[in-house]
Design a protein around this motif. Structure first.
Motif, PDB file in Angstrom:
ATOM      1  N   ILE A  85       0.923  -0.996   0.146  1.00 55.29           N
ATOM      2  CA  ILE A  85      -0.201  -0.260   0.140  1.00 55.29           C
ATOM      3  C   ILE A  85       1.129   0.980  -0.138  1.00 55.29           C
ATOM      4  N   THR A  86       1.497   1.696   1.056  1.00 57.63           N
ATOM      5  CA  THR A  86       2.608   2.669   1.216  1.00 57.63           C
ATOM      6  C   THR A  86       3.223   2.758  -0.364  1.00 57.63           C
ATOM      7  N   ASP A  87       3.841   1.343  -0.406  1.00 58.88           N
ATOM      8  CA  ASP A  87       4.969   2.110  -2.089  1.00 58.88           C
ATOM      9  C   ASP A  87       3.393   1.767  -3.136  1.00 58.88           C
ATOM     10  N   SER A  88       2.290   1.839  -3.102  1.00 58.88           N
ATOM     11  CA  SER A  88       1.634   2.402  -4.456  1.00 58.88           C
ATOM     12  C   SER A  88       2.057   3.453  -5.136  1.00 58.88           C
ATOM     13  N   LEU A  89       2.434   4.535  -3.731  1.00 55.97           N
ATOM     14  CA  LEU A  89       2.302   6.087  -3.816  1.00 55.97           C
ATOM     15  C   LEU A  89       3.803   6.786  -3.735  1.00 55.97           C
ATOM     16  N   ALA A  90       4.648   5.852  -3.144  1.00 57.36           N
ATOM     17  CA  ALA A  90       6.266   5.763  -3.242  1.00 57.36           C
ATOM     18  C   ALA A  90       6.599   6.195  -4.950  1.00 57.36           C
ATOM     19  N   GLN A  91       7.789   6.872  -4.773  1.00 56.09           N
ATOM     20  CA  GLN A  91       8.596   7.377  -6.732  1.00 56.09           C
ATOM     21  C   GLN A  91       9.203   5.473  -6.063  1.00 56.09           C
ATOM     22  N   ARG A  92      10.037   5.880  -5.755  1.00 53.42           N
ATOM     23  CA  ARG A  92      10.807   5.133  -4.943  1.00 53.42           C
ATOM     24  C   ARG A  92      10.464   3.869  -4.350  1.00 53.42           C
ATOM     25  N   LYS A  93      10.668   2.246  -4.530  1.00 50.78           N
ATOM     26  CA  LYS A  93       9.860   1.206  -3.984  1.00 50.78           C
ATOM     27  C   LYS A  93      11.080   1.206  -3.137  1.00 50.78           C
ATOM     28  N   THR A  94      11.891   0.981  -2.046  1.00 51.25           N
ATOM     29  CA  THR A  94      12.894   0.079  -1.616  1.00 51.25           C
ATOM     30  C   THR A  94      12.814  -0.914  -0.822  1.00 51.25           C
ATOM     31  N   ILE A  95      13.970  -1.494  -0.188  1.00 49.86           N
ATOM     32  CA  ILE A  95      13.347  -2.716   0.901  1.00 49.86           C
ATOM     33  C   ILE A  95      14.717  -3.124   1.561  1.00 49.86           C
ATOM     34  N   SER A  96      14.910  -2.629   2.309  1.00 49.05           N
ATOM     35  CA  SER A  96      16.263  -3.788   3.146  1.00 49.05           C
ATOM     36  C   SER A  96      16.888  -4.870   3.029  1.00 49.05           C
ATOM     37  N   TYR A  97      17.967  -4.490   3.165  1.00 51.44           N
ATOM     38  CA  TYR A  97      17.698  -6.552   2.648  1.00 51.44           C
ATOM     39  C   TYR A  97      17.251  -6.937   3.338  1.00 51.44           C
ATOM     40  N   ASN A  98      18.118  -6.963   4.647  1.00 52.70           N
ATOM     41  CA  ASN A  98      17.268  -8.161   5.705  1.00 52.70           C
ATOM     42  C   ASN A  98      15.840  -8.033   5.966  1.00 52.70           C
ATOM     43  N   SER A  99      14.765  -6.989   5.746  1.00 51.53           N
ATOM     44  CA  SER A  99      13.589  -6.528   5.825  1.00 51.53           C
ATOM     45  C   SER A  99      12.594  -7.326   4.716  1.00 51.53           C
ATOM     46  N   CYS A 100      13.529  -7.878   3.634  1.00 55.07           N
ATOM     47  CA  CYS A 100      13.129  -7.979   2.362  1.00 55.07           C
ATOM     48  C   CYS A 100      13.428  -9.990   3.105  1.00 55.07           C
ATOM     49  N   MET A 101      14.032  -9.985   3.370  1.00 53.97           N
ATOM     50  CA  MET A 101      14.427 -12.028   3.975  1.00 53.97           C
ATOM     51  C   MET A 101      13.575 -12.188   4.833  1.00 53.97           C
ATOM     52  N   ALA A 102      13.020 -10.860   6.147  1.00 55.90           N
ATOM     53  CA  ALA A 102      11.886 -11.749   6.486  1.00 55.90           C
ATOM     54  C   ALA A 102      10.764 -11.456   6.105  1.00 55.90           C
ATOM     55  N   GLN A 103      10.365 -10.329   5.009  1.00 50.96           N
ATOM     56  CA  GLN A 103       9.207 -10.890   4.473  1.00 50.96           C
ATOM     57  C   GLN A 103       9.263 -11.990   3.863  1.00 50.96           C
TER      58      GLN A 103
END
Length: 312
Positions: free
Chosen positions: A79-97
């Motif tokens: 939801i938050t990325d839908s309005l973000a110009q640059r959609k980033t996620i940290s390495y640790n957050s990505c693996m946790a997700q």
């Protein structure tokens, strides 16, 4: 560790069209609100009433809890990325997700099997529950959720753009700087085959239920057909996209973003309506728990067996 060159990933999302992204923001915000407002009251109602004493409602409260957790691993970021110009996620957050999505997804499979078995037991009087849900089956579900930890030791040296709206196994494997063919086969053998076998088992159980209904009254047969029909709809809506996502080889998956929306957002939104809110006992319990001040007296809630709501 081989990921020192990559500290964050860029999610490409569902679309690069701004108008589509705004529409996605509105749509998925409403879906997430519907999921929370449908599942949380069910969870609190069951835990706060006598329904918690029945195994079937324990399963349904677990399903509501898992649906909230499963969707919450993906929906807020989507939801938050839908309005973000640059959609980033940290390495640790990505693996946790990725890990929690697979963990809660595997748990949802277990609960859907348990719910289907409850109907099967109520109608067909089969053998004991543990003969079906053995330790081996439970271990298989756990393995399906933890095998993704292998990805945390893969080297990611660039590029870092994930063609997805969340961190999932196949999109990440495409970015690894090593041969992942054996890992793809392992994923197909675990998540893919487990999804297929569970789906087939659920379909067979409902076929047996429907064949057993021939001996029941026309009214009981009609209600059971209505209930089982809606349950089968959820099973198809959850498992078919899951199978289409995890059974093909990684390079052959082109619509995995669309497929994953069904089991991460759509199915959890319909589960409360189909499995719980159509049940008379649940409606009575919700009125008693949430509107207690409007009720007269303190008479105990009379709870009928769940099978009665299916067959009576």
């Amino acid at each position: 560790m081989g990921h020192e060159n990559i500290t964050e990933f860029i999610l490409l999302g569902l679309s690069r069209d701004e108008d589509v992204e705004v529409a996605c923001f509105v749509l998925f915000s409403l879906c997430y609100i519907a999921i929370l407002s449908g599942n949380l009251p069910i969870l609190f109602t069951i835990t706060g009433s006598l329904l918690r004493e029945q195994p079937m409602y324990i399963f349904l409260s677990c399903l509501s809890f898992i649906d909230v957790c499963f969707t919450s691993t993906v929906a807020p970021k989507l939801i938050t990325d839908s309005l973000a110009q640059r959609k980033t996620i940290s390495y640790n957050s990505c693996m946790a997700q990725m890990f929690y999505a697979h963990f809660f997804g595997a748990a949802e499979i277990f609960i859907l099997v348990a719910v289907a078995y409850d109907h099967y037991a109520a109608i067909c009087r089969p053998l004991r529950y543990t003969a079906i849900m053995s330790r081996q089956v439970c271990y298989a579900l756990v393995v399906a959720s933890i095998h993704v930890l292998v990805i945390t030791v893969l080297p990611f040296c660039g590029p870092n753009q994930i063609d997805h709206y969340c961190c999932d196994v196949y999109p990440l494997l495409k970015l690894a700087c090593t041969d992942t063919s054996l890992l793809v086969i392992a994923i197909i053998a675990t998540t893919g085959m487990l999804s297929i076998l569970t789906f087939v088992a659920l379909v067979i159980s409902y076929i047996i239920i429907l064949s057993t209904l021939r001996t029941r009254s026309s009214e009981g047969r009609r209600k059971a057909l209505s209930t089982c029909g809606t349950h089968v709809t959820v099973v198809f809506m959850f498992f078919l996209p899951l199978i289409f996502t995890y059974v093909p080889m990684a390079h052959s998956v082109s619509n995995d973003k669309v497929f994953s929306l069904f089991y991460t957002m759509i199915a959890p939104m319909f589960n409360p309506l189909i499995y719980t809110l159509r049940n008379i006992d649940m409606k009575n319990a919700m009125r008693r728990v949430w509107c207690r001040h409007r009720l007269k007296g303190n008479e105990p809630l009379v709870v009928q067996p769940f099978a009665g709501s299916v067959l009576s």
